[in-house]
Design an enzyme around this catalytic site. Structure first.
Site, PDB file in Angstrom:
ATOM      1  N   ARG A  79      29.509  40.925  31.391  1.00 49.46           N
ATOM      2  CA  ARG A  79      30.477  40.621  30.507  1.00 49.46           C
ATOM      3  C   ARG A  79      31.176  41.737  29.774  1.00 49.46           C
ATOM      4  O   ARG A  79      30.211  42.607  29.371  1.00 49.46           O
ATOM      5  CB  ARG A  79      30.289  39.665  29.304  1.00 49.46           C
ATOM      6  CG  ARG A  79      29.930  37.953  29.929  1.00 49.46           C
ATOM      7  CD  ARG A  79      31.137  37.342  30.082  1.00 49.46           C
ATOM      8  NE  ARG A  79      30.971  36.150  30.625  1.00 49.46           N
ATOM      9  CZ  ARG A  79      31.016  36.085  31.922  1.00 49.46           C
ATOM     10  NH1 ARG A  79      31.382  36.876  32.941  1.00 49.46           N
ATOM     11  NH2 ARG A  79      31.226  34.661  32.511  1.00 49.46           N
ATOM     12  N   GLU A 121      40.894  41.657  29.192  1.00 46.20           N
ATOM     13  CA  GLU A 121      41.541  41.612  30.596  1.00 46.20           C
ATOM     14  C   GLU A 121      42.806  40.786  30.718  1.00 46.20           C
ATOM     15  O   GLU A 121      43.086  39.882  29.885  1.00 46.20           O
ATOM     16  CB  GLU A 121      40.672  41.001  31.577  1.00 46.20           C
ATOM     17  CG  GLU A 121      39.237  41.531  31.259  1.00 46.20           C
ATOM     18  CD  GLU A 121      38.244  40.738  32.410  1.00 46.20           C
ATOM     19  OE1 GLU A 121      38.504  39.587  32.800  1.00 46.20           O
ATOM     20  OE2 GLU A 121      37.141  41.202  32.496  1.00 46.20           O
ATOM     21  N   HIS A 135      37.829  42.244  37.650  1.00 44.62           N
ATOM     22  CA  HIS A 135      36.832  41.124  37.437  1.00 44.62           C
ATOM     23  C   HIS A 135      36.542  40.154  38.921  1.00 44.62           C
ATOM     24  O   HIS A 135      36.828  38.973  38.876  1.00 44.62           O
ATOM     25  CB  HIS A 135      37.490  40.142  36.375  1.00 44.62           C
ATOM     26  CG  HIS A 135      36.543  39.253  35.713  1.00 44.62           C
ATOM     27  ND1 HIS A 135      36.440  39.150  34.457  1.00 44.62           N
ATOM     28  CD2 HIS A 135      35.359  38.409  36.227  1.00 44.62           C
ATOM     29  CE1 HIS A 135      35.264  38.174  33.978  1.00 44.62           C
ATOM     30  NE2 HIS A 135      34.716  37.912  35.201  1.00 44.62           N
TER      31      HIS A 135
END
Length: 323
Positions: free
Chosen positions: A236, A265, A284
């Site tokens: 995370r 993001e 990601h």
């Protein structure tokens, strides 16, 4: 006649064929959205019997508007977009899918580790620019007899350790919720937080995002790490204080970082993280393979099927319905 409604707040998949194949025979019909706000979640899900969500904010206000919901399923491992306590107050189990991409994330973690330690992107860039050196980008360390420290010791961390040990790395780990016996079973020494930071040559982050773990990698943490150490994060983004990491990299407080997740993001195009040779950023995507994508959708739908078929849910994260 459709007996149940499942609301899908948002999704990044090509379609929902797998979910429909599993749930429509039980009498479910689907309503879908691209919810960006809690108000949109509330409006879409107010009459749903089950909710599937990926990134949408399933907040306390949204959950309060749910009239019939019996289960909330998060596509993925982390559940920080769902208010767990609000769901608990309404006796709604929140379920995640922790087992769909363990190997993919572990593989990506090792790929990032090798990339940043062996300085692969920089070397590739030099070769493309016409520079051919047999000992480029010095210094590059060897991995044998170095120490990898895992922050968190769930399924992915265990898979990372197994791979890292094959490279000759010694493993230590921090997780206050896991016993020494479990660590020892995997050939890992359990250590406290400060020892993890001070002894590790590579720190691999495998923590959920909670009040306790947000910004756990901050100025103090980076000062405690070796100046020759590397940080890898596939868990995370919020576990790392971004500005503190930038400062640590710019000042040479740590040697490098490889990140698949960030606080914000997508990463800003002008982020200093993208300008430094000491940092690798991927999008990601550690979870992704075509097989993992299929498993994620299938496993999420199967949890709803279990509940409405009278079976036991496998991965409740807020304690509702656990015996």
């Amino acid at each position: 006649m459709n007996a149940y409604q499942v609301a899908v707040t948002d999704y990044g998949f090509p379609d929902l064929k797998q979910e429909k194949a599993i749930l429509e025979p039980l009498g479910f019909h689907f309503v879908t959205g691209s919810c960006k706000t809690s108000a949109e979640v509330a409006a879409l899900c107010q009459d749903a019997d089950a909710v599937l969500t990926q990134w949408a904010p399933v907040t306390a206000d949204a959950i309060e508007a749910f009239r019939k919901c019996r289960i909330i399923v998060r596509y993925g491992i982390g559940v920080d977009n769902v208010d767990l306590e609000a769901a608990k107050r309404k006796n709604i189990p929140v379920v995640n899918v922790p087992d769909y991409a363990v190997n993919e994330v572990a593989d990506h973690t090792l790929s990032l580790m090798l990339g940043i330690v062996r300085k692969i992107p920089q070397i590739v860039q030099r070769v493309r620019a016409g520079e051919w050196e047999i000992a480029p980008c010095r210094p590059i360390i060897g991995l044998q007899n170095r120490v990898i420290g895992v922050a968190g010791f769930g399924n992915i961390a265990k898979a990372v350790v197994q791979r890292a040990q094959a490279f000759g790395l010694t493993a230590i780990g921090y997780d206050p919720f896991v016993s020494e016996e479990v660590f020892a079973r995997h050939g890992v020494e359990k250590v406290d937080w400060q020892t993890l930071l001070s002894r590790s040559d590579i720190v691999s982050v495998h923590l959920p995002l909670t009040k306790e773990t947000r910004h756990i990698f901050n100025e103090q943490a980076f000062r405690a790490m070796k100046r020759t150490s590397f940080l890898v994060n596939t868990s995370r983004g919020g576990t790392i204080h971004t500005s503190a990491l930038i400062e640590a990299l710019q000042s040479g407080e740590i040697a490098g970082a490889a990140l698949d997740v960030l606080e914000e993001e997508p990463v800003a195009p002008d982020s200093p993280l993208l300008q430094m040779d000491s940092c690798i950023v991927t999008s990601h995507c550690a979870w992704y393979s075509e097989n993992a994508l299929m498993r994620l959708q299938e496993y999420a739908a199967l949890e709803i099927k279990r509940l409405f078929s009278g079976e036991t849910l496998r991965h409740i994260v807020n304690g509702v319905g656990k015996s």
